[in-house]
Every structure is written in structure tokens, then in C-alpha cells.
Design an enzyme around this catalytic site. Sequence first.
Site, PDB file in Angstrom:
ATOM      1  N   ARG A 153      66.204 -40.975 -55.975  1.00  0.00           N
ATOM      2  CA  ARG A 153      66.091 -41.049 -57.249  1.00  0.00           C
ATOM      3  C   ARG A 153      64.506 -40.835 -57.863  1.00  0.00           C
ATOM      4  O   ARG A 153      63.754 -41.620 -57.072  1.00  0.00           O
ATOM      5  CB  ARG A 153      66.345 -42.467 -57.865  1.00  0.00           C
ATOM      6  CG  ARG A 153      66.396 -42.662 -59.588  1.00  0.00           C
ATOM      7  CD  ARG A 153      65.169 -43.639 -59.689  1.00  0.00           C
ATOM      8  NE  ARG A 153      65.192 -43.753 -61.241  1.00  0.00           N
ATOM      9  CZ  ARG A 153      64.094 -44.195 -61.816  1.00  0.00           C
ATOM     10  NH1 ARG A 153      62.974 -44.608 -61.104  1.00  0.00           N
ATOM     11  NH2 ARG A 153      64.050 -44.388 -63.058  1.00  0.00           N
ATOM     12  N   VAL A 154      64.254 -40.272 -58.700  1.00  0.00           N
ATOM     13  CA  VAL A 154      62.927 -39.985 -59.134  1.00  0.00           C
ATOM     14  C   VAL A 154      62.640 -40.224 -60.585  1.00  0.00           C
ATOM     15  O   VAL A 154      63.507 -39.737 -61.564  1.00  0.00           O
ATOM     16  CB  VAL A 154      62.468 -38.754 -58.993  1.00  0.00           C
ATOM     17  CG1 VAL A 154      60.821 -38.698 -59.628  1.00  0.00           C
ATOM     18  CG2 VAL A 154      62.393 -38.607 -57.544  1.00  0.00           C
ATOM     19  N   GLY A 155      61.892 -41.384 -61.133  1.00  0.00           N
ATOM     20  CA  GLY A 155      61.782 -41.747 -62.672  1.00  0.00           C
ATOM     21  C   GLY A 155      60.817 -40.555 -63.269  1.00  0.00           C
ATOM     22  O   GLY A 155      60.389 -39.483 -62.754  1.00  0.00           O
ATOM     23  N   ASP A 156      60.216 -41.155 -64.577  1.00  0.00           N
ATOM     24  CA  ASP A 156      59.438 -40.388 -65.182  1.00  0.00           C
ATOM     25  C   ASP A 156      57.789 -40.319 -64.822  1.00  0.00           C
ATOM     26  O   ASP A 156      57.176 -39.562 -65.216  1.00  0.00           O
ATOM     27  CB  ASP A 156      59.363 -41.228 -66.758  1.00  0.00           C
ATOM     28  CG  ASP A 156      59.033 -42.547 -66.880  1.00  0.00           C
ATOM     29  OD1 ASP A 156      59.386 -43.325 -65.942  1.00  0.00           O
ATOM     30  OD2 ASP A 156      58.005 -42.825 -67.672  1.00  0.00           O
ATOM     31  N   THR A 162      55.385 -50.480 -63.324  1.00  0.00           N
ATOM     32  CA  THR A 162      54.603 -49.309 -63.124  1.00  0.00           C
ATOM     33  C   THR A 162      53.369 -49.755 -63.549  1.00  0.00           C
ATOM     34  O   THR A 162      53.120 -50.462 -64.570  1.00  0.00           O
ATOM     35  CB  THR A 162      55.428 -48.203 -63.873  1.00  0.00           C
ATOM     36  OG1 THR A 162      56.521 -47.861 -63.063  1.00  0.00           O
ATOM     37  CG2 THR A 162      54.399 -46.913 -64.078  1.00  0.00           C
ATOM     38  N   THR A 214      55.614 -46.711 -69.265  1.00  0.00           N
ATOM     39  CA  THR A 214      56.394 -47.306 -68.224  1.00  0.00           C
ATOM     40  C   THR A 214      57.641 -47.793 -69.176  1.00  0.00           C
ATOM     41  O   THR A 214      57.747 -48.186 -70.389  1.00  0.00           O
ATOM     42  CB  THR A 214      55.676 -48.638 -68.350  1.00  0.00           C
ATOM     43  OG1 THR A 214      56.321 -49.541 -67.452  1.00  0.00           O
ATOM     44  CG2 THR A 214      55.043 -49.338 -69.510  1.00  0.00           C
ATOM     45  N   GLY A 215      58.668 -48.188 -68.313  1.00  0.00           N
ATOM     46  CA  GLY A 215      60.055 -48.273 -68.969  1.00  0.00           C
ATOM     47  C   GLY A 215      61.093 -47.591 -68.282  1.00  0.00           C
ATOM     48  O   GLY A 215      60.857 -47.195 -66.954  1.00  0.00           O
TER      49      GLY A 215
END
Length: 312
Positions: free
Chosen positions: A204-207, A176, A227-228
Amino acid sequence: MQKFSIAIHGGAGTLVKGLMTPEKEEAYKNALSEALELGYHILEQGGAALDAVEAAVRSLEDCPLFNAGRGAVFTAEGHHEMDASIMEGKHLKAGAVSLVTGIKNPISVARSVMEHTEHVFLAGEGAMQYAKSQGYKFLDASYFYDEFRYSQWQEIKGSDHFQLDHADKKDFKFGTVGAVACDQQGNVAAATSTGGMTNKKWGRVGDSPMIGAGNYANNKTCAVSCTGSGEYFIRGVVAYDVACLMEHKSMTLVDAAHEVIHQRVLSLGGDGGLIAVDNLGNVALPFNTEGMYRGYKLSTGKSEVLIYGADS
Ligand code: ASP
């Protein structure tokens, strides 16, 4: 005079010296330097933090080395679904998009959502319809094709596994990209953009596109881009948590960022890092992984582009 500064990241992970060829390392550093200089130049000219973070992230989105824009990873269906968000700290305005395909610079669509709609977050088909209505061109899938990303996907395609940017858990990294800046007026801004996880499915959606989780800015305190392992960053409301520790516990930027990454995210089981800048132009770049593609430049003249080593 108000100190101004910019910090950027291109993802954190198992970045161990010696695993990458010197040529590849150089390519990463050049791409980071280019993005950093682009953003810094805007600040130096008296430009807005918001313009600086957008320009830096666009440059990283255009580089196939990072998991955002052109280098976005493959989904379970062999597509690219990108997420991005942007926020400015003066009026707390924000814009975000998720699950968009074919768009060269998702960060600019996120900014357009912030500036030209009454909404904050547009997702999927709707976000793409919006982008079309604003004249954004849709690029062919070949623009986003990358041999390395394709081979990462081939290794886990058809399985229930999904991976953060890298197919081998022993050598994983999060690609990211993000930028945070403080301008000469003391305004802060943050921008984050990602392709998410290889082989991801079910929307799926991340942060990264979630305001408060992967991205946050408030002139009262700081601007943060993360990021992570996104699921942990969502549960920890990580970007907002840094701002909260500063606002409610009077912690310094460096202490707040350090506490969140090295205590709170770790105790949840998450790994990764963040970049942050406060309204005085100080920066912090903590990570709890072996490395993080990162760089910063301060108006005091201090500047670094780094991959490995201890965080700062
Ligand atoms: N945080 C991103 C996500 O979970 C991944 C990354 O940082 O590379 O989507």
C-alpha cells in the site's frame, strides 16, 4: 524585499486538548520548533527553499514522535515501509521513493532521485538498491523500534484493519511530516515524508510520495504538503488542486487551500489537512480534523507552533 517563509506539519487528526499530557505536548512543540528554526535559518541566510524543506523534514524524521523516519509505524509484517517526496517550483523537478526500509532519512533519497537520476519515482527494492549505490547506510530495525508504535500494531495485527497512525479510530491521527517554504528569490519547494498506515499490506502506498496528491510545488502559484487519509488525497489530487485553483481561478492561497480541505476533500469523505506557501511568502494551514501539529515562521517576524484550534 521578497517576503520569505516556512511552514511545517507533523500530521493532523483527533488532537483534542487535554488528551495528551503537558509533557508530551511540550515534546511535540519542541520538536516542531526545532525543525521550523532549522529551515528558517537556511532561508534567513539566503539559502534555497529546497534546502530549507529538506532540513526541516530530516529533523522531523529523526524524531520518534512523528510517523516518518525513526517513528514510522509498523506494517502487517512488522516492518517499516516509508514513503517520501520532494519538489521544487522553479523547474518543476521532483523526486520520490516509496516502500523503503532501514533508511534514516527517506526525504534525502527522494532528493537524490530528483537530482541524480532521470527518474522521478523509485519504489521498493529498486529504490533501496539505488540508495545503496549512492552510499546511504541502512540502519538496523532497532533504530525504528518504538514501544508506542509497536503497541498500536499489536492491537490490530493479524486483522484486515489498517489504521492511520493510531489504533483507536475515536482518537486517530496522521503523523506524516512535511514542510513548504518560499525563499528570498521567490522560489517555493515542498517535502513530505511518512511511514504510512499501521498494519498496511500489499505494498500500500499513500498520497505522500505522489507528486500532485500529497506534495507539489510550482513557482507560478504555491508549494503544498498534505497529511490525512491518503486514499482520498490521491483521488482528490489535493496538492495540485490547490495550485490549480490559484492558477486557473485566480484564488488566493488561503481561499484555495480552504476550499480544497473544507469542501472538496470533505465531500469525498476524507479527513486531514495541508500546509501551503505561495510565491509571495504567504502561508495557509487548513485542516478539517480537530487539530494538526503545525508551525510557521514568516520573515515579517510572525511565528507560531500549534496543535489544536481553528485552522489558519
Ligand atoms: N497521508 C498519509 C498516508 O496516507 C498518512 C498521514 O498523513 O499520516 O500514507
